[in-house]
Motif scaffolding. Sequence first.
Motif, PDB file in Angstrom:
ATOM      1  N   GLN A  65       0.844  -1.189   0.000  1.00  0.00           N
ATOM      2  CA  GLN A  65       0.000   0.000   0.000  1.00  0.00           C
ATOM      3  C   GLN A  65       0.880   1.241   0.000  1.00  0.00           C
ATOM      4  O   GLN A  65       1.928   1.275   0.644  1.00  0.00           O
ATOM      5  CB  GLN A  65      -0.967   0.010   1.174  1.00  0.00           C
ATOM      6  CG  GLN A  65      -0.344   0.180   2.535  1.00  0.00           C
ATOM      7  CD  GLN A  65      -1.381   0.374   3.629  1.00  0.00           C
ATOM      8  OE1 GLN A  65      -2.459   0.892   3.379  1.00  0.00           O
ATOM      9  NE2 GLN A  65      -1.047  -0.043   4.840  1.00  0.00           N
ATOM     10  N   VAL A  66       0.436   2.238  -0.744  1.00  0.00           N
ATOM     11  CA  VAL A  66       1.103   3.534  -0.793  1.00  0.00           C
ATOM     12  C   VAL A  66       0.206   4.499  -0.026  1.00  0.00           C
ATOM     13  O   VAL A  66      -0.986   4.610  -0.324  1.00  0.00           O
ATOM     14  CB  VAL A  66       1.283   4.007  -2.254  1.00  0.00           C
ATOM     15  CG1 VAL A  66       1.992   5.358  -2.295  1.00  0.00           C
ATOM     16  CG2 VAL A  66       2.044   2.964  -3.077  1.00  0.00           C
ATOM     17  N   TYR A  67       0.773   5.168   0.972  1.00  0.00           N
ATOM     18  CA  TYR A  67      -0.033   6.083   1.777  1.00  0.00           C
ATOM     19  C   TYR A  67       0.819   7.248   2.253  1.00  0.00           C
ATOM     20  O   TYR A  67       2.052   7.182   2.285  1.00  0.00           O
ATOM     21  CB  TYR A  67      -0.681   5.366   2.963  1.00  0.00           C
ATOM     22  CG  TYR A  67       0.303   4.878   4.002  1.00  0.00           C
ATOM     23  CD1 TYR A  67       0.610   5.642   5.123  1.00  0.00           C
ATOM     24  CD2 TYR A  67       0.949   3.647   3.857  1.00  0.00           C
ATOM     25  CE1 TYR A  67       1.518   5.212   6.070  1.00  0.00           C
ATOM     26  CE2 TYR A  67       1.858   3.203   4.803  1.00  0.00           C
ATOM     27  CZ  TYR A  67       2.147   3.982   5.905  1.00  0.00           C
ATOM     28  OH  TYR A  67       3.051   3.548   6.831  1.00  0.00           O
ATOM     29  N   SER A  69       1.607   9.917   5.332  1.00  0.00           N
ATOM     30  CA  SER A  69       1.482  10.202   6.773  1.00  0.00           C
ATOM     31  C   SER A  69       0.955  11.614   6.953  1.00  0.00           C
ATOM     32  O   SER A  69       1.309  12.517   6.207  1.00  0.00           O
ATOM     33  CB  SER A  69       2.847  10.099   7.457  1.00  0.00           C
ATOM     34  OG  SER A  69       3.358   8.796   7.351  1.00  0.00           O
ATOM     35  N   THR A  75      -8.090   9.907   3.610  1.00  0.00           N
ATOM     36  CA  THR A  75      -7.399  10.310   2.379  1.00  0.00           C
ATOM     37  C   THR A  75      -5.941   9.878   2.358  1.00  0.00           C
ATOM     38  O   THR A  75      -5.214  10.252   1.454  1.00  0.00           O
ATOM     39  CB  THR A  75      -7.458  11.836   2.187  1.00  0.00           C
ATOM     40  OG1 THR A  75      -6.749  12.465   3.262  1.00  0.00           O
ATOM     41  CG2 THR A  75      -8.880  12.346   2.114  1.00  0.00           C
ATOM     42  N   SER A  76      -5.524   9.119   3.351  1.00  0.00           N
ATOM     43  CA  SER A  76      -4.094   8.799   3.433  1.00  0.00           C
ATOM     44  C   SER A  76      -3.663   7.738   2.424  1.00  0.00           C
ATOM     45  O   SER A  76      -2.563   7.796   1.907  1.00  0.00           O
ATOM     46  CB  SER A  76      -3.711   8.367   4.842  1.00  0.00           C
ATOM     47  OG  SER A  76      -4.370   7.170   5.190  1.00  0.00           O
ATOM     48  N   ARG A  77      -4.520   6.736   2.111  1.00  0.00           N
ATOM     49  CA  ARG A  77      -4.126   5.689   1.162  1.00  0.00           C
ATOM     50  C   ARG A  77      -4.251   6.215  -0.259  1.00  0.00           C
ATOM     51  O   ARG A  77      -5.286   6.710  -0.667  1.00  0.00           O
ATOM     52  CB  ARG A  77      -4.955   4.430   1.318  1.00  0.00           C
ATOM     53  CG  ARG A  77      -4.446   3.337   0.355  1.00  0.00           C
ATOM     54  CD  ARG A  77      -5.216   2.064   0.377  1.00  0.00           C
ATOM     55  NE  ARG A  77      -4.939   1.343   1.607  1.00  0.00           N
ATOM     56  CZ  ARG A  77      -5.674   0.351   2.049  1.00  0.00           C
ATOM     57  NH1 ARG A  77      -6.728  -0.051   1.382  1.00  0.00           N
ATOM     58  NH2 ARG A  77      -5.362  -0.259   3.173  1.00  0.00           N
ATOM     59  N   LEU A  80      -2.916   0.731  -4.046  1.00  0.00           N
ATOM     60  CA  LEU A  80      -2.456  -0.624  -3.737  1.00  0.00           C
ATOM     61  C   LEU A  80      -1.615  -1.082  -4.919  1.00  0.00           C
ATOM     62  O   LEU A  80      -2.020  -0.910  -6.069  1.00  0.00           O
ATOM     63  CB  LEU A  80      -3.635  -1.574  -3.537  1.00  0.00           C
ATOM     64  CG  LEU A  80      -4.515  -1.299  -2.330  1.00  0.00           C
ATOM     65  CD1 LEU A  80      -5.687  -2.283  -2.296  1.00  0.00           C
ATOM     66  CD2 LEU A  80      -3.720  -1.387  -1.045  1.00  0.00           C
ATOM     67  N   ALA A 100       5.618   9.708  -0.133  1.00  0.00           N
ATOM     68  CA  ALA A 100       4.665   8.779   0.482  1.00  0.00           C
ATOM     69  C   ALA A 100       5.416   7.576   1.044  1.00  0.00           C
ATOM     70  O   ALA A 100       6.586   7.352   0.734  1.00  0.00           O
ATOM     71  CB  ALA A 100       3.632   8.326  -0.545  1.00  0.00           C
ATOM     72  N   GLU A 103       4.254   0.293   2.132  1.00  0.00           N
ATOM     73  CA  GLU A 103       4.266  -0.740   3.162  1.00  0.00           C
ATOM     74  C   GLU A 103       3.700  -2.048   2.605  1.00  0.00           C
ATOM     75  O   GLU A 103       2.713  -2.031   1.864  1.00  0.00           O
ATOM     76  CB  GLU A 103       3.407  -0.276   4.335  1.00  0.00           C
ATOM     77  CG  GLU A 103       3.250  -1.284   5.438  1.00  0.00           C
ATOM     78  CD  GLU A 103       2.300  -0.800   6.524  1.00  0.00           C
ATOM     79  OE1 GLU A 103       2.133  -1.539   7.502  1.00  0.00           O
ATOM     80  OE2 GLU A 103       1.709   0.287   6.397  1.00  0.00           O
ATOM     81  N   MET A 105       1.435  -5.057   2.702  1.00  0.00           N
ATOM     82  CA  MET A 105       0.185  -5.448   3.372  1.00  0.00           C
ATOM     83  C   MET A 105       0.151  -6.948   3.605  1.00  0.00           C
ATOM     84  O   MET A 105      -0.538  -7.422   4.508  1.00  0.00           O
ATOM     85  CB  MET A 105      -1.017  -5.027   2.528  1.00  0.00           C
ATOM     86  CG  MET A 105      -1.169  -3.527   2.425  1.00  0.00           C
ATOM     87  SD  MET A 105      -2.637  -3.064   1.505  1.00  0.00           S
ATOM     88  CE  MET A 105      -3.915  -3.606   2.635  1.00  0.00           C
TER      89      MET A 105
END
Length: 155
Positions: A65-67, A69, A75-77, A80, A100, A103, A105
């Motif tokens: 996942q790309v998000y 902080s 709206t953070s994500r 995928l 970004a 992480e 998953m």
Amino acid sequence: MGIDELIEAVQSYRADDAFRARLDLGQWRQFAAYLTAYQLRAGDLLIKQNDCDRAAYFVGQGTLQVYVSGAAPGTSRIALMRPGALVGETGLFSDQPHSANVEAMTPSIVWALHLPRFEELTARAPLIANEVLRAAGAVMVARLRASLTLRIAVA
């Protein structure tokens, strides 16, 4: 996971931002010699927002996942990333910090193209390196267009 499975994943990935290098199987195998495989556990951070990482990563297995902080709730994500996707490609073009986080998953395998290895590829196989650069640039353009449309950060 072997390199043939990665090649298959990249070639079959059909997203708008897919890495579409025009390489034949022999060129893919030559390019693959410059990649390094890494295994990630679910929850492992591949790319940390605001860090500088001079590498691009191909997702071989798993989901990332790309998000962002500190974004507003809900709206953070951003995205995928599934097998065949390229992530962190900005590291090949700039030493600017990533905008970004990326992480794992699920348990995942990624194949890294670190900048020094890309520079070696450029010296030894410039036609392949040029095609990799063109395809990675096209991924960035697709993501920039999407981010302008949605007004989100680009990983």
